[in-house]
Design a protein around this motif. Sequence first.
Motif, PDB file in Angstrom:
ATOM      1  N   SER A 155       0.835  -1.215   0.000  1.00  0.00           N
ATOM      2  CA  SER A 155       0.000   0.000   0.000  1.00  0.00           C
ATOM      3  C   SER A 155       0.862   1.255   0.000  1.00  0.00           C
ATOM      4  CB  SER A 155      -0.940   0.009   1.210  1.00  0.00           C
ATOM      5  OG  SER A 155      -1.890  -1.024   1.093  1.00  0.00           O
ATOM      6  N   GLN A 156       1.981   1.222   0.717  1.00  0.00           N
ATOM      7  CA  GLN A 156       2.903   2.368   0.731  1.00  0.00           C
ATOM      8  C   GLN A 156       3.530   2.578  -0.644  1.00  0.00           C
ATOM      9  OE1 GLN A 156       5.688   1.404   3.852  1.00  0.00           O
ATOM     10  NE2 GLN A 156       4.280   1.998   5.484  1.00  0.00           N
ATOM     11  N   ILE A 157       3.877   1.496  -1.323  1.00  0.00           N
ATOM     12  CA  ILE A 157       4.455   1.603  -2.666  1.00  0.00           C
ATOM     13  C   ILE A 157       3.428   2.213  -3.616  1.00  0.00           C
ATOM     14  CG2 ILE A 157       5.355   0.304  -4.646  1.00  0.00           C
ATOM     15  CD1 ILE A 157       6.407  -1.762  -2.549  1.00  0.00           C
ATOM     16  N   ILE A 158       2.188   1.737  -3.533  1.00  0.00           N
ATOM     17  CA  ILE A 158       1.130   2.283  -4.385  1.00  0.00           C
ATOM     18  C   ILE A 158       0.931   3.767  -4.081  1.00  0.00           C
ATOM     19  CG2 ILE A 158      -1.341   2.198  -4.918  1.00  0.00           C
ATOM     20  CD1 ILE A 158      -1.148  -0.888  -4.449  1.00  0.00           C
ATOM     21  N   ALA A 159       0.908   4.128  -2.804  1.00  0.00           N
ATOM     22  CA  ALA A 159       0.746   5.543  -2.420  1.00  0.00           C
ATOM     23  C   ALA A 159       1.891   6.385  -2.976  1.00  0.00           C
ATOM     24  CB  ALA A 159       0.667   5.669  -0.904  1.00  0.00           C
ATOM     25  N   SER A 160       3.103   5.867  -2.951  1.00  0.00           N
ATOM     26  CA  SER A 160       4.257   6.595  -3.504  1.00  0.00           C
ATOM     27  C   SER A 160       4.136   6.756  -5.010  1.00  0.00           C
ATOM     28  CB  SER A 160       5.561   5.868  -3.159  1.00  0.00           C
ATOM     29  OG  SER A 160       5.792   5.877  -1.779  1.00  0.00           O
ATOM     30  N   ALA A 161       3.633   5.716  -5.688  1.00  0.00           N
ATOM     31  CA  ALA A 161       3.436   5.794  -7.143  1.00  0.00           C
ATOM     32  C   ALA A 161       2.353   6.812  -7.481  1.00  0.00           C
ATOM     33  CB  ALA A 161       3.091   4.420  -7.702  1.00  0.00           C
ATOM     34  N   ILE A 162       1.316   6.888  -6.649  1.00  0.00           N
ATOM     35  CA  ILE A 162       0.262   7.892  -6.854  1.00  0.00           C
ATOM     36  C   ILE A 162       0.843   9.282  -6.629  1.00  0.00           C
ATOM     37  CG2 ILE A 162      -1.889   8.825  -5.892  1.00  0.00           C
ATOM     38  CD1 ILE A 162      -2.711   5.877  -5.341  1.00  0.00           C
ATOM     39  N   GLU A 163       1.606   9.433  -5.554  1.00  0.00           N
ATOM     40  CA  GLU A 163       2.241  10.724  -5.236  1.00  0.00           C
ATOM     41  C   GLU A 163       3.187  11.168  -6.345  1.00  0.00           C
ATOM     42  OE1 GLU A 163       5.578  11.876  -2.052  1.00  0.00           O
ATOM     43  OE2 GLU A 163       3.711  11.159  -1.135  1.00  0.00           O
ATOM     44  N   SER A 164       3.850  10.204  -6.986  1.00  0.00           N
ATOM     45  CA  SER A 164       4.771  10.503  -8.090  1.00  0.00           C
ATOM     46  C   SER A 164       4.037  10.825  -9.387  1.00  0.00           C
ATOM     47  CB  SER A 164       5.709   9.318  -8.338  1.00  0.00           C
ATOM     48  OG  SER A 164       6.499   9.060  -7.214  1.00  0.00           O
ATOM     49  N   GLY A 165       2.728  10.619  -9.402  1.00  0.00           N
ATOM     50  CA  GLY A 165       1.938  10.925 -10.596  1.00  0.00           C
ATOM     51  C   GLY A 165       1.960   9.841 -11.645  1.00  0.00           C
ATOM     52  N   LEU A 166       2.406   8.637 -11.296  1.00  0.00           N
ATOM     53  CA  LEU A 166       2.496   7.556 -12.272  1.00  0.00           C
ATOM     54  C   LEU A 166       1.263   6.655 -12.282  1.00  0.00           C
ATOM     55  CD1 LEU A 166       6.218   6.569 -11.653  1.00  0.00           C
ATOM     56  CD2 LEU A 166       5.288   7.827 -13.605  1.00  0.00           C
ATOM     57  N   VAL A 167       0.571   6.595 -11.164  1.00  0.00           N
ATOM     58  CA  VAL A 167      -0.582   5.719 -10.990  1.00  0.00           C
ATOM     59  C   VAL A 167      -1.701   6.545 -10.382  1.00  0.00           C
ATOM     60  CG1 VAL A 167      -1.398   3.719  -9.655  1.00  0.00           C
ATOM     61  CG2 VAL A 167       0.848   3.650 -10.718  1.00  0.00           C
ATOM     62  N   LYS A 168      -2.935   6.165 -10.707  1.00  0.00           N
ATOM     63  CA  LYS A 168      -4.087   6.851 -10.108  1.00  0.00           C
ATOM     64  C   LYS A 168      -5.133   5.816  -9.716  1.00  0.00           C
ATOM     65  CE  LYS A 168      -6.410   7.705 -14.516  1.00  0.00           C
ATOM     66  NZ  LYS A 168      -6.936   8.713 -15.430  1.00  0.00           N
ATOM     67  N   PRO A 169      -5.915   6.122  -8.682  1.00  0.00           N
ATOM     68  CA  PRO A 169      -6.989   5.196  -8.300  1.00  0.00           C
ATOM     69  C   PRO A 169      -8.052   5.142  -9.388  1.00  0.00           C
ATOM     70  CG  PRO A 169      -6.566   6.812  -6.560  1.00  0.00           C
ATOM     71  CD  PRO A 169      -5.809   7.254  -7.773  1.00  0.00           C
ATOM     72  N   ASP A 170      -8.659   3.979  -9.559  1.00  0.00           N
ATOM     73  CA  ASP A 170      -9.761   3.831 -10.493  1.00  0.00           C
ATOM     74  C   ASP A 170     -11.027   4.275  -9.773  1.00  0.00           C
ATOM     75  OD1 ASP A 170     -11.672   3.139 -12.325  1.00  0.00           O
ATOM     76  OD2 ASP A 170     -11.257   0.981 -12.269  1.00  0.00           O
ATOM     77  N   GLU A 171     -11.585   5.397 -10.194  1.00  0.00           N
ATOM     78  CA  GLU A 171     -12.769   5.959  -9.537  1.00  0.00           C
ATOM     79  C   GLU A 171     -13.986   5.050  -9.672  1.00  0.00           C
ATOM     80  OE1 GLU A 171     -13.171   9.881 -11.136  1.00  0.00           O
ATOM     81  OE2 GLU A 171     -11.259  10.536 -10.298  1.00  0.00           O
ATOM     82  N   LYS A 172     -14.010   4.201 -10.693  1.00  0.00           N
ATOM     83  CA  LYS A 172     -15.137   3.294 -10.891  1.00  0.00           C
ATOM     84  C   LYS A 172     -15.202   2.213  -9.817  1.00  0.00           C
ATOM     85  CE  LYS A 172     -15.006   3.824 -15.888  1.00  0.00           C
ATOM     86  NZ  LYS A 172     -14.648   3.153 -17.136  1.00  0.00           N
ATOM     87  N   ALA A 173     -14.089   1.979  -9.128  1.00  0.00           N
ATOM     88  CA  ALA A 173     -14.047   0.938  -8.097  1.00  0.00           C
ATOM     89  C   ALA A 173     -14.662   1.412  -6.792  1.00  0.00           C
ATOM     90  CB  ALA A 173     -12.602   0.490  -7.864  1.00  0.00           C
ATOM     91  N   GLY A 174     -14.958   2.681  -6.680  1.00  0.00           N
ATOM     92  CA  GLY A 174     -15.547   3.224  -5.456  1.00  0.00           C
ATOM     93  C   GLY A 174     -14.479   3.630  -4.462  1.00  0.00           C
ATOM     94  N   ALA A 175     -14.903   4.017  -3.285  1.00  0.00           N
ATOM     95  CA  ALA A 175     -13.983   4.540  -2.273  1.00  0.00           C
ATOM     96  C   ALA A 175     -13.428   3.461  -1.352  1.00  0.00           C
ATOM     97  CB  ALA A 175     -14.694   5.610  -1.446  1.00  0.00           C
ATOM     98  N   SER A 176     -13.877   2.244  -1.482  1.00  0.00           N
ATOM     99  CA  SER A 176     -13.432   1.165  -0.605  1.00  0.00           C
ATOM    100  C   SER A 176     -11.951   0.873  -0.797  1.00  0.00           C
ATOM    101  CB  SER A 176     -14.238  -0.106  -0.893  1.00  0.00           C
ATOM    102  OG  SER A 176     -13.672  -1.211  -0.226  1.00  0.00           O
TER     103      SER A 176
END
Length: 164
Positions: free
Chosen positions: A132-153
């Motif tokens: 989860s920390q790696i994913i958060a870092s990738a999001i922070e780096s602008g390389l990955v984004k959450p899929d909004e269609k999956a909802g907030a869970s």
Amino acid sequence: MVEIYDNRVEISNPGEPLVPIERFIDGCQSRNERLAMLMRRFGICEEKSSGIDRVVHAAEVLQLPAPDFRNGYHSTVVTIFGPMDFDEMGREDRIRACYQHCALKYVMSQQMTNQSLRARFNLAESKNAIVSQIIASAIESGLVKPDEKAGASRRYARYLPFWA
């Protein structure tokens, strides 16, 4: 030029890439389309531009660090690393692997999840927080984004490459 070292192989190709390095997995553009078309007709190369996808997929299957694609001085340089334990990988190595995993999943009409990234790194379920920390870092780096269609869970979170 191909240079072989104890822990990696570096491949340098003259010329700057026509496609941004972040888009190597999903994009393609030939420098000389007429030559490329002729080579396709002779069966020397393929048209779907799957070489980079295969390299990234092989690194995942073999549990290797993600390949590093970068611009050199009027060249494109690819580094393919040898075996390395997860604990030996640095922050940038993990983020790069996360992004490439996410992009590869996307071009295969799938989506990255915490579980799929854990499998990519061959980590136990108890390592959920680290992934989860790696994913958060990738999001922070602008390389990955959450899929909004999956909802907030957080439990069912899915992720997309930044360009999707």
